[in-house]
Design a protein around this motif. Structure first.
Motif, mmCIF file in Angstrom:
data_model
loop_
_atom_site.group_PDB
_atom_site.id
_atom_site.type_symbol
_atom_site.label_atom_id
_atom_site.label_comp_id
_atom_site.label_asym_id
_atom_site.label_seq_id
_atom_site.Cartn_x
_atom_site.Cartn_y
_atom_site.Cartn_z
ATOM 1 N N VAL A 46 0.849 -1.186 0.000
ATOM 2 C CA VAL A 46 0.000 0.000 0.000
ATOM 3 C C VAL A 46 0.889 1.241 0.000
ATOM 4 N N VAL A 47 0.664 2.102 -0.976
ATOM 5 C CA VAL A 47 1.400 3.359 -1.071
ATOM 6 C C VAL A 47 0.511 4.470 -0.537
ATOM 7 N N ASN A 48 0.927 5.076 0.540
ATOM 8 C CA ASN A 48 0.166 6.157 1.161
ATOM 9 C C ASN A 48 0.582 7.481 0.530
ATOM 10 N N ASP A 49 -0.337 8.092 -0.221
ATOM 11 C CA ASP A 49 -0.057 9.362 -0.884
ATOM 12 C C ASP A 49 -0.435 10.528 0.025
ATOM 13 N N ALA A 50 0.442 10.818 0.972
ATOM 14 C CA ALA A 50 0.319 12.005 1.833
ATOM 15 C C ALA A 50 -1.059 12.148 2.470
ATOM 16 N N SER A 51 -1.577 11.065 3.031
ATOM 17 C CA SER A 51 -2.889 11.131 3.680
ATOM 18 C C SER A 51 -2.847 12.016 4.921
ATOM 19 N N THR A 52 -3.958 12.702 5.185
ATOM 20 C CA THR A 52 -4.057 13.586 6.345
ATOM 21 C C THR A 52 -5.030 13.046 7.395
ATOM 22 N N ASP A 53 -5.637 11.886 7.115
ATOM 23 C CA ASP A 53 -6.566 11.295 8.071
ATOM 24 C C ASP A 53 -5.846 10.200 8.865
ATOM 25 N N ASN A 54 -6.566 9.181 9.295
ATOM 26 C CA ASN A 54 -5.974 8.110 10.107
ATOM 27 C C ASN A 54 -5.407 6.962 9.279
ATOM 28 N N THR A 55 -5.208 7.185 7.993
ATOM 29 C CA THR A 55 -4.664 6.138 7.121
ATOM 30 C C THR A 55 -3.356 5.551 7.663
ATOM 31 N N PRO A 56 -2.364 6.363 8.074
ATOM 32 C CA PRO A 56 -1.114 5.780 8.583
ATOM 33 C C PRO A 56 -1.319 4.873 9.793
ATOM 34 N N THR A 71 4.096 -1.398 3.468
ATOM 35 C CA THR A 71 3.639 -0.035 3.196
ATOM 36 C C THR A 71 4.816 0.859 2.826
ATOM 37 N N THR A 72 4.526 1.852 2.018
ATOM 38 C CA THR A 72 5.484 2.885 1.680
ATOM 39 C C THR A 72 4.687 4.169 1.472
ATOM 40 N N PHE A 73 5.350 5.250 1.103
ATOM 41 C CA PHE A 73 4.601 6.503 1.031
ATOM 42 C C PHE A 73 5.191 7.445 -0.006
ATOM 43 N N LEU A 74 4.358 8.387 -0.428
ATOM 44 C CA LEU A 74 4.764 9.470 -1.307
ATOM 45 C C LEU A 74 4.633 10.769 -0.516
ATOM 46 N N PRO A 75 5.747 11.438 -0.213
ATOM 47 C CA PRO A 75 5.678 12.665 0.603
ATOM 48 C C PRO A 75 4.884 13.766 -0.083
ATOM 49 N N LYS A 76 4.217 14.580 0.714
ATOM 50 C CA LYS A 76 3.426 15.683 0.185
ATOM 51 C C LYS A 76 4.305 16.703 -0.540
ATOM 52 N N SER A 77 5.558 16.813 -0.119
ATOM 53 C CA SER A 77 6.456 17.824 -0.682
ATOM 54 C C SER A 77 6.890 17.526 -2.107
ATOM 55 N N VAL A 78 6.711 16.275 -2.548
ATOM 56 C CA VAL A 78 7.130 15.903 -3.900
ATOM 57 C C VAL A 78 6.167 16.508 -4.915
ATOM 58 N N VAL A 79 6.708 17.212 -5.888
ATOM 59 C CA VAL A 79 5.899 17.828 -6.939
ATOM 60 C C VAL A 79 6.023 17.002 -8.211
ATOM 61 N N ASN A 80 4.883 16.606 -8.769
ATOM 62 C CA ASN A 80 4.878 15.800 -9.978
ATOM 63 C C ASN A 80 3.568 16.047 -10.716
ATOM 64 N N PRO A 81 3.570 16.095 -12.059
ATOM 65 C CA PRO A 81 2.316 16.308 -12.799
ATOM 66 C C PRO A 81 1.238 15.292 -12.460
ATOM 67 N N SER A 82 1.650 14.063 -12.110
ATOM 68 C CA SER A 82 0.676 13.047 -11.717
ATOM 69 C C SER A 82 1.181 12.324 -10.485
ATOM 70 N N ARG A 83 0.598 12.626 -9.344
ATOM 71 C CA ARG A 83 0.991 11.932 -8.115
ATOM 72 C C ARG A 83 0.582 10.466 -8.174
ATOM 73 N N GLN A 84 -0.511 10.162 -8.872
ATOM 74 C CA GLN A 84 -0.925 8.771 -8.984
ATOM 75 C C GLN A 84 0.131 7.947 -9.714
ATOM 76 N N GLN A 85 0.619 8.461 -10.828
ATOM 77 C CA GLN A 85 1.666 7.750 -11.557
ATOM 78 C C GLN A 85 2.896 7.553 -10.684
ATOM 79 N N LEU A 86 3.315 8.599 -10.007
ATOM 80 C CA LEU A 86 4.518 8.511 -9.179
ATOM 81 C C LEU A 86 4.329 7.513 -8.042
#
Length: 217
Positions: A46-56, A71-86
């Motif tokens: 499961v890749v957590n894309d910078a969730s702000t709720d109780n997901t973690p 589990t792994t994660f995509l930090p909120k600070s990462v800028v990309n045209p498509s966060r889903q792809q990343l």
């Protein structure tokens, strides 16, 4: 030709799920991915894309219960045209198997055949992509559709995984309209497949894509 040398021979399929603020869906549906009574050794990433709720917190709790969950994660600070792809790239890179199954937390498995059928199809060595369809009204009914080459599956990927794409519950409608529950993609072409995700497709292009998918199905 596909490369059949897996990163870990004990894992036949790696299921990758990307989530963002999905605490309810995770609590309700993730156990269905983790408790399949099947013959196939598999893992769930499961890749957590910078969730702000109780997901973690939910992921942490489930990791303690189920060893096949990673589990792994995509930090909120990462800028990309498509966060889903990343996020999908991150999940694919973490996968131990040569076969990556991209799944949706809102479409949990309804039968062990969901994963065992995928395992049989992917083990044939002649396909690059295998899609799985289930019937919510008849959960025991599971169907798989294999594609020898990624190119043949790209229209379905583009249509189903476009931004704001919607699905249907009936298995026949899903097959005719190209709406699958999950898709297994070989590592040799996983990154090209992920590039088909999260595009805005509308107007005449979307209509043409719908007609192409319906005709191919």
């Amino acid at each position: 030709m596909l490369n059949d040398t897996t990163k870990n021979t004990n894992i036949q399929l790696s299921v990758v799920i990307v989530v963002h603020d999905e605490e309810t869906a995770l609590a309700e549906n993730l156990p269905a991915f983790l408790t399949l009574s099947c013959d196939t050794p598999y893992e769930v990433i499961v890749v957590n894309d910078a969730s702000t709720d109780n997901t973690p917190d939910i992921l942490k709790q489930l990791k303690e219960e189920y060893p096949i969950l990673h589990t792994t994660f995509l930090p909120k600070s990462v800028v990309n045209p498509s966060r889903q792809q990343l996020a999908l790239y991150i999940g694919a890179k973490a996968a131990k198997s040569n076969w990556i199954v991209i799944a949706d937390i809102h479409r949990p498995p309804t039968s062990s055949e969901w994963i065992d059928g995928l395992a049989r199809e992917t083990a044939s060595g002649i396909s690059e992509v295998v899609m799985v369809y289930t019937d919510r009204k008849n959960p025991e009914i599971v169907e798989h559709r294999a594609f020898t080459e990624l190119e043949d599956a790209i229209p379905l990927l583009q249509k189903t995984e476009r931004r704001s794409g919607k699905g249907h519950q009936g298995r026949l409608l899903k097959i005719k309209r190209g709406i699958y529950d999950a898709v297994a993609i070989h590592r040799d072409c996983i990154y090209e497949a992920i590039r088909q995700y999260d595009h805005r497709i509308k107007g005449s292009k979307l209509m043409g894509l719908r007609m192409l998918v319906f005709w191919k199905s």
